[in-house]
Design an enzyme around this catalytic site. Structure first.
Site, mmCIF file in Angstrom:
data_model
loop_
_atom_site.group_PDB
_atom_site.id
_atom_site.type_symbol
_atom_site.label_atom_id
_atom_site.label_comp_id
_atom_site.label_asym_id
_atom_site.label_seq_id
_atom_site.Cartn_x
_atom_site.Cartn_y
_atom_site.Cartn_z
ATOM 1 N N ARG A 273 0.809 -1.220 0.000
ATOM 2 C CA ARG A 273 0.000 0.000 0.000
ATOM 3 C C ARG A 273 0.851 1.282 0.000
ATOM 4 O O ARG A 273 2.046 1.257 0.201
ATOM 5 C CB ARG A 273 -0.974 0.024 1.186
ATOM 6 N N ASN B 42 1.838 -6.120 -2.392
ATOM 7 C CA ASN B 42 0.431 -6.329 -2.091
ATOM 8 C C ASN B 42 -0.307 -4.999 -2.166
ATOM 9 O O ASN B 42 0.125 -4.005 -1.567
ATOM 10 C CB ASN B 42 0.274 -6.908 -0.674
ATOM 11 N N GLU B 43 -1.384 -4.978 -2.938
ATOM 12 C CA GLU B 43 -2.251 -3.801 -3.038
ATOM 13 C C GLU B 43 -1.444 -2.539 -3.361
ATOM 14 O O GLU B 43 -1.603 -1.493 -2.737
ATOM 15 C CB GLU B 43 -3.063 -3.632 -1.746
ATOM 16 N N ASN B 44 -0.573 -2.666 -4.352
ATOM 17 C CA ASN B 44 0.265 -1.535 -4.750
ATOM 18 C C ASN B 44 -0.482 -0.516 -5.592
ATOM 19 O O ASN B 44 0.107 0.477 -6.043
ATOM 20 C CB ASN B 44 1.507 -2.046 -5.480
#
Length: 826
Positions: free
Chosen positions: A390, A426-428
């Site tokens: 994130r 993850n969730e970039n």
């Protein structure tokens, strides 16, 4: 293979050591005799200075602790405050007994959060950035300098003062982001080891165990990387390879030049025993390094297996299709935060394997080598990833840390046969740590990580989850599919997955499921969900995790009951059995965990999607997975934490039995209800569902399998036929929970009732506990019965109290002003 080394910041001496784990027979866990200070000190002298003569003053005040230790063992789930982020200090005295003349003295960190500085007496000897790496500090010269000062040695009784500063302060130029849905913990929360090695030693071992596609032959190559600050040019290595049964199959000795890396052994293995999820056969490689009359032994386990992600098709292990039945793990546990002991880790992973898991994604950072070793032993395939999670993309320091952690993760865990995927992020696609959110720059950096991973290890594949504009870069992609929770209804699952699978070469479904508040149940778990739109996709959109606003969705409008979640999971597992193209899926997560972004959840600051609570207590959902995945015969009637059901007299009530047995008989209050055959496509509960009449008051239900190996389950509950009004009072009772060394443990239980005393079985009000007296609430555990503030489950709430052999008064109040606080004397 090009070796990328991150060198420690060594202040004394010029020796450097790679971050890979030091392997030695002379290693001791430093668990006891530590002092901890929450906060900072003025300078390092404050940590080691003597008290003034005749004075008992000690400023600041240090607290005795045992390692592993986490700053945030309890405050991460304290309902009334933000968790602590800042510096903390640890100090102890080392009894140095190096058996090697001219040998090195090392501190082997298995993980410390998030920035770490190491001091011997007043000398800073090493520093490290990154809370999840294994890394090593050489303290040899600093120790030698200290022991050469007689007055210092005398003052500390011949021991060497070690001080360590950890810091988990918010820093946007570090990974992971503080926007992540988990706590960025601080402390020495993994084991710290004191290690002695000879003047030349093995830094790490790399084993390439390559199995050909016909599974009949394999090649084995063993390389060693050395730590050699004295620049020694000649050593002897003795290499022994043992089969899974312990038989020696290779035994060689050779002279090596211990500079950088050296090839120690290459061999062909005929008819190798294969590592698999059901038979995790592990070979052993023992390397003994000899030099100048000294020796050091390194022991590594490895396995032979061949895996393949078929393009737009299933996953294959050793030539056969294997449906990856997975889950996820955070390094987080009730009462200790990230500081889990080896015993706690083994208990968690064993419980996971007993559920039937054969795959795990370690989210969202590299985890303890103990976990990887357990996966090797238990037959659990692994996706392990770095904590680029994130927030966007930071600058040079940020990117250097991500590359360094990726390289270190691969080097450290290279030999584990369980690992098949290196996760890059993850969730970039989640912005907001920086003013700029540039998709092009994120893509470029993702390509760098992908290439770096394959340079370091081309035998495994790369993956990310939820970053659609980077899905073409990695080898395996997992989109966001939360059918029935953040979007849509759960019957959308198969179509949504098939659509996403067609967009990429290699698809995997990581993260699905939803939250449920342990001990909350519902007669109608679909109430208030009629406005949810079906067939419009199942991805998570911005704001869907919020409990307010936006489109209708189960995460906001549902009751968060276990009754709803067993049905959602049941449907997913039923469908997965029919998806012949599916590589696999991983339920998010196995265990509830703490998070700073969910303060208003039923258990505050806890992500409650786990199938077990934060203390490993199984929820009802655990048994749904077992009924589909476990091999050992099992049977479980739904509702063991549902003491009171409700409805009208003579109303037919559904009873669900989760079992992997072919046939099950149900008996209600002594009356047989018939035998049913298990059929995974007969939803719900694979056909093991009965509509039965219950009697007002006590009911007893028995389910038993039919066949040679009989397993059975019994459930007792009350059936309430009275209707209730609005909550008007709290009724409390105390039950004894047994004894512990610190004193007797009691449970205080409360029930919201209406003015007539009828239980309000749909009440979800917050209940808050307090205590005055000798005892102590067992609180801040992040569980349904371990929080002083918790939403009611069917009007109930409970908390344990350690009475400490004294007297106490427990207060209980709820968030309804008209309901009076009650007091319970213990």
């Amino acid at each position: 293979m090009k070796r990328l080394i991150y060198t420690l910041c060594l202040i004394i001496g010029c020796a450097t050591l790679s971050e890979a784990k030091v392997l030695t027979g002379h290693k001791t866990r430093l668990t006891d005799n530590w002092l901890y200070l929450r906060g900072d000190i003025g300078n390092i002298w404050e940590a080691v200075r003597p008290a003034a003569p005749g004075s008992s003053e000690c400023v600041p005040l240090w607290t005795p602790v045992t390692l592993p230790h986490c700053f945030n063992a309890t405050d991460a789930v304290d309902p009334d405050m933000n968790y602590y982020q800042g510096p903390g200090w640890y100090k102890t005295l080392l009894d140095i007994q190096n058996p090697y003349p001219n040998g090195r003295i090392l501190l082997d960190f298995e993980g410390a959060g998030q920035k770490t500085e190491v001091y011997i007496y007043t000398t800073r000897v090493a520093s490290h950035i990154g809370g999840y790496d294994e890394w090593t500090a050489d303290i040899t010269e600093a120790v030698q300098a200290f022991v050469s000062t007689p007055e210092c040695v005398q003052r500390f009784g011949g021991k060497v003062p070690l001080s360590i500063r950890c810091d988990n302060s918010r820093d946007a130029e570090m990974i992971p982001s503080d926007l992540s849905d988990f706590n960025v913990y601080g402390g020495l929360y993994r084991y710290l080891n004191l290690a002695y090695v000879p003047e030349v030693s093995i830094d790490r071992v790399q084993i390439d165990a390559v199995l050909d596609k016909n599974l009949k032959k394999a090649t084995l190559a063993v390389q060693a990387f050395f730590y050699n600050p004295s620049d020694i040019r000649k050593t002897t290595a003795h290499i022994i390879v043992k089969s899974p049964s312990g038989k020696i199959i290779l035994n060689e000795e050779k002279e090596v030049m211990p500079l950088g890396k050296a090839s120690l052994l290459t061999a062909n293995i005929q008819k190798p025993e294969l590592w698999s999820d059901e038979d995790p056969a592990l070979y052993t490689c023992e390397i003994t390094l000899h030099h100048n009359g000294q020796e050091q032994k390194a022991i590594e386990r490895f396995g032979f297996r061949h895996f393949e992600f078929v393009e737009k098709g299933p996953f294959r292990l050793n030539g056969s299709r294997l449906l990856l039945r997975g889950t996820h793990r955070h390094e987080d546990h009730a009462g200790v935060g990230a500081a889990m002991t080896e015993e706690q880790m083994r208990a968690e992973m064993t419980l996971m394997k007993e559920m039937g898991v054969n795959f795990i994604r370690l989210g969202h950072y590299q985890q303890s080598d103990i976990i990887l070793s357990l996966c090797d032993e238990l037959g659990i395939l692994v996706w392990e990833e770095i904590p680029w999670c994130r927030g966007g993309l930071g600058g040079e320091q940020y990117q250097a840390q991500a590359k360094r952690m990726l390289t270190n993760m691969i080097h450290t865990h290279y030999n584990h046969p369980a690992v098949i995927i290196w996760g890059l992020g993850n969730e970039n696609d989640w912005p907001n740590d920086f003013p700029e959110f540039d998709k092009g720059k994120i893509r470029s950096f993702m390509k760098e990580l992908h290439e770096l991973a394959h340079q370091s290890d081309d035998s495994r594949v790369t993956a990310i989850r939820r970053c659609d504009f980077c899905k073409d870069i990695v080898d395996v992609y997992s989109p966001s599919i939360w059918a029935g929770w953040y979007r849509g209804i759960f019957t959308d699952y198969k179509n949504a997955s098939f659509h996403e699978m067609q967009q990429v070469k290699h698809f995997f479904h990581a993260e699905w499921g939803g939250d449920c508040h342990a001990r909350r149940h519902a007669e109608d778990p679909f109430i208030n969900l009629d406005k949810i739109e079906a067939g419009k996709g199942a991805d998570e959109r911005a704001g869907d995790a919020s409990l307010y606003g936006g489109n209708a969705r189960a995460s906001k409008d549902g009751d968060w009951s276990e009754s709803y979640m067993v049905r959602l999971i049941d449907w997913h597992l039923k469908e997965q059995e029919t998806m012949d193209w599916l590589t696999g899926a991983a339920y998010w997560p196995f265990k509830d965990f703490s998070t700073p972004v969910r303060p208003e959840n039923p258990v505050p600051y806890v992500n409650q999607k786990g199938v077990v609570e934060r203390d490993l207590t199984p929820k009802e959902t655990y048994y749904v997975f077992q009924s589909y995945w476990a091999k050992k015969p099992m049977i479980h009637i739904y509702g063991h934490t549902w003491p009171i059901r409700w409805g009208k007299p003579e109303e037919m009530k559904e009873i669900l039995v989760y079992s992997n047995c072919p046939q099950v008989e149900l008996i209600v209050n002594g009356v047989p209800q018939g035998i049913k055959k298990r059929n995974s496509q007969d939803y719900p509960a694979a056909g093991l569902h009965w509509n039965c009449k219950l009697q007002a008051g006590e009911n007893t239900v028995i389910a038993l399998s039919k066949g040679k190996a009989v397993v059975a389950d019994t459930l007792r509950f009350v059936y309430e036929t009275r209707t209730w009004g609005k909550p008007a009072q709290l009724q409390a009772k105390v039950t004894h929970c047994g004894g512990e060394s610190s004193g007797d443990i009691s449970m205080v239980e409360v029930q919201l009732t209406d003015a007539k005393g009828v239980p309000c079985l749909d009440a979800v009000n917050y209940i808050e506990f307090g205590l005055a007296g000798d005892g102590q609430l067992i609180e801040n555990q992040g569980t349904s019965t371990g929080s002083r503030k918790v939403q009611a489950y069917n009007g109930r709430a409970a908390i344990r109290v350690d009475k400490r052999k004294g007297e106490s008064v427990v207060s209980v109040r709820c968030d309804i002003p008209e309901v009076k606080t009650v007091f319970v004397r213990l």
